[in-house]
Design a protein around this motif. Structure first.
Motif: not given
Length: 405
Positions: A354-362, A367-368
């Motif tokens: 879950y922490e890996d997915h949250a870091l990817r979303r940040q 970038k956006s």
């Protein structure tokens, strides 16, 4: 049953036999000859020169009544006498040549390729081996192809697998009413042909469309190859052994208590990935029709060779008949199954995922935000003129070719 193979390695210091020059000359000559006497099989065929096979029988059409296994012996004798009485000498001299069965040498598994390599090596070994090879190759009875290449040495135990007819004629019951005009056939002593199962399956027509003769059978569903014993008696005068090669033979299961006294190792001929064994009903699942065809051919060959004036074989009763079975040494193919995915490393629980997915979303959000906005009304290109820009000034020139209008 064959004995298990014993594998051992010879050290380098024991791979030469230094006392060999001191042996008697007769023993040395025998050792040289044994070095090239491994039995094998070579695949050749008769090829027509310049024209294809055309088959029209010159014999007078008469009914060849083929008797089954329960027929009277006197009827068979009358049939052979009738056949010999009505036969005429072939008037057609068909120019043929003995060539390899496979045009590509890479696909030809004949044993004579290895034989020629061994002889070439012995020619350069020493003077004694050189003279021995020359004497063997000059000896009367060697079998050579039409190109002059050695196929079998005189007196060797090699078998010649021969195709003397195209398949459509070989499967028929026609006679062999031609003269192939191939001198190499006179030196063949051991020959094998393919056993054709179509002899047992095809219905016999009233008049053969190939030769014009009437081939009749008692049960109207068996074709007997009359051309086979004609060819053997007329064109193989030095024949000693004949074999049918049945590729459908399968080996029986090994007995639980084999008797070593009765189980002699069968003859075998190795060539490439194939091994041909002399088959019998004890070790191989042989069909009854194959044995009946072998008995029929042997009986017809002996009586025809003794009665016909066209036969050139002097001792047909001494020819040995048999059946060969084939086994292939095929390497199993490489498995094409996809390999299983490696398991996930230990220690990764749901919280860490879950922490890996949250870091990817940040990272995607950052970038956006840093991306620059582009006006949809302005289109930039890597050209000197940009549409929609008032500072641009560019003159266009058009040319029209009126001849193409």
């Amino acid at each position: 049953m064959d004995s298990p193979h014993i594998k051992f390695e010879i050290p380098d210091e024991h791979r030469t036999f230094s006392p060999f020059p001191r042996l008697p000359p007769e023993l040395r000559q025998q050792i040289w000859r044994e070095a090239v006497s491994t039995p094998g099989m070579s695949f050749v065929k008769l090829e027509s020169r310049g024209r294809n096979w055309r088959w029209v029988s010159l014999n007078r059409p008469f009914s060849q009544a083929i008797s089954d296994s329960g027929s009277n012996k006197s009827d068979d004798l009358d049939e052979i006498a009738l056949e010999v009485k009505n036969e005429v000498a072939p008037r057609r001299l068909w120019d043929t040549r003995l060539v390899p069965m496979s045009a590509n040498q890479k696909s030809d598994i004949s044993s004579y390729h290895g034989l020629n390599k061994q002889l070439a090596a012995l020619l350069t070994t020493c003077g004694e081996s050189h003279d021995m090879v020359n004497n063997l190759m000059r000896k009367k009875g060697t079998v050579r192809s039409s190109s002059g290449k050695l196929v079998a040495l005189a007196g060797s135990s090699d078998i010649i697998f021969l195709e003397y007819f195209p398949s459509e004629l070989f499967e028929s019951g026609c006679s062999y009413d031609i003269d192939p005009n191939c001198p190499s056939l006179d030196n063949i002593r051991r020959v094998a042909v393919r056993y054709c199962h179509q002899w047992q399956e095809k219905p016999v027509p009233s008049v053969c469309p190939l030769c014009g003769l009437v081939h009749e059978a008692a049960n109207n569903n068996v074709i007997y190859p009359n051309h086979l014993y004609h060819f053997l008696a007329r064109h193989l005068p030095n024949l000693e052994e004949f074999y049918f090669v049945d590729y459908f033979l399968l080996r029986k299961a090994a007995p639980s208590n084999p008797d070593s006294a009765d189980n002699w190792p069968p003859r075998k001929y190795k060539c490439g990935p194939r091994t041909y064994y002399e088959a019998d009903s004890k070790a191989w699942d042989m069909k009854p029709q194959v044995l009946r065809m072998q008995e029929w051919l042997q009986d017809r060959f002996i009586r025809y060779a003794k009665a016909s004036q066209l036969s050139r074989h002097k001792s047909p009763e001494k020819v040995r008949f048999g059946v060969l079975a084939c086994e292939w040494d095929i390497v199993p193919p490489v498995s094409l199954k996809t390999q299983a995915a490696p398991p996930a490393p230990k220690g990764r629980n749901k919280r860490m995922m879950y922490e890996d997915h949250a870091l990817r979303r940040q990272r995607l959000r950052r970038k956006s935000r840093n991306a620059k906005s582009v006006s949809p009304n302005v289109v930039a290109a890597n050209v000197p003129f940009i549409f929609g820009n008032p500072d641009n000034s560019f003159e266009f020139t058009f040319e029209v070719d009126w001849r193409r209008m």
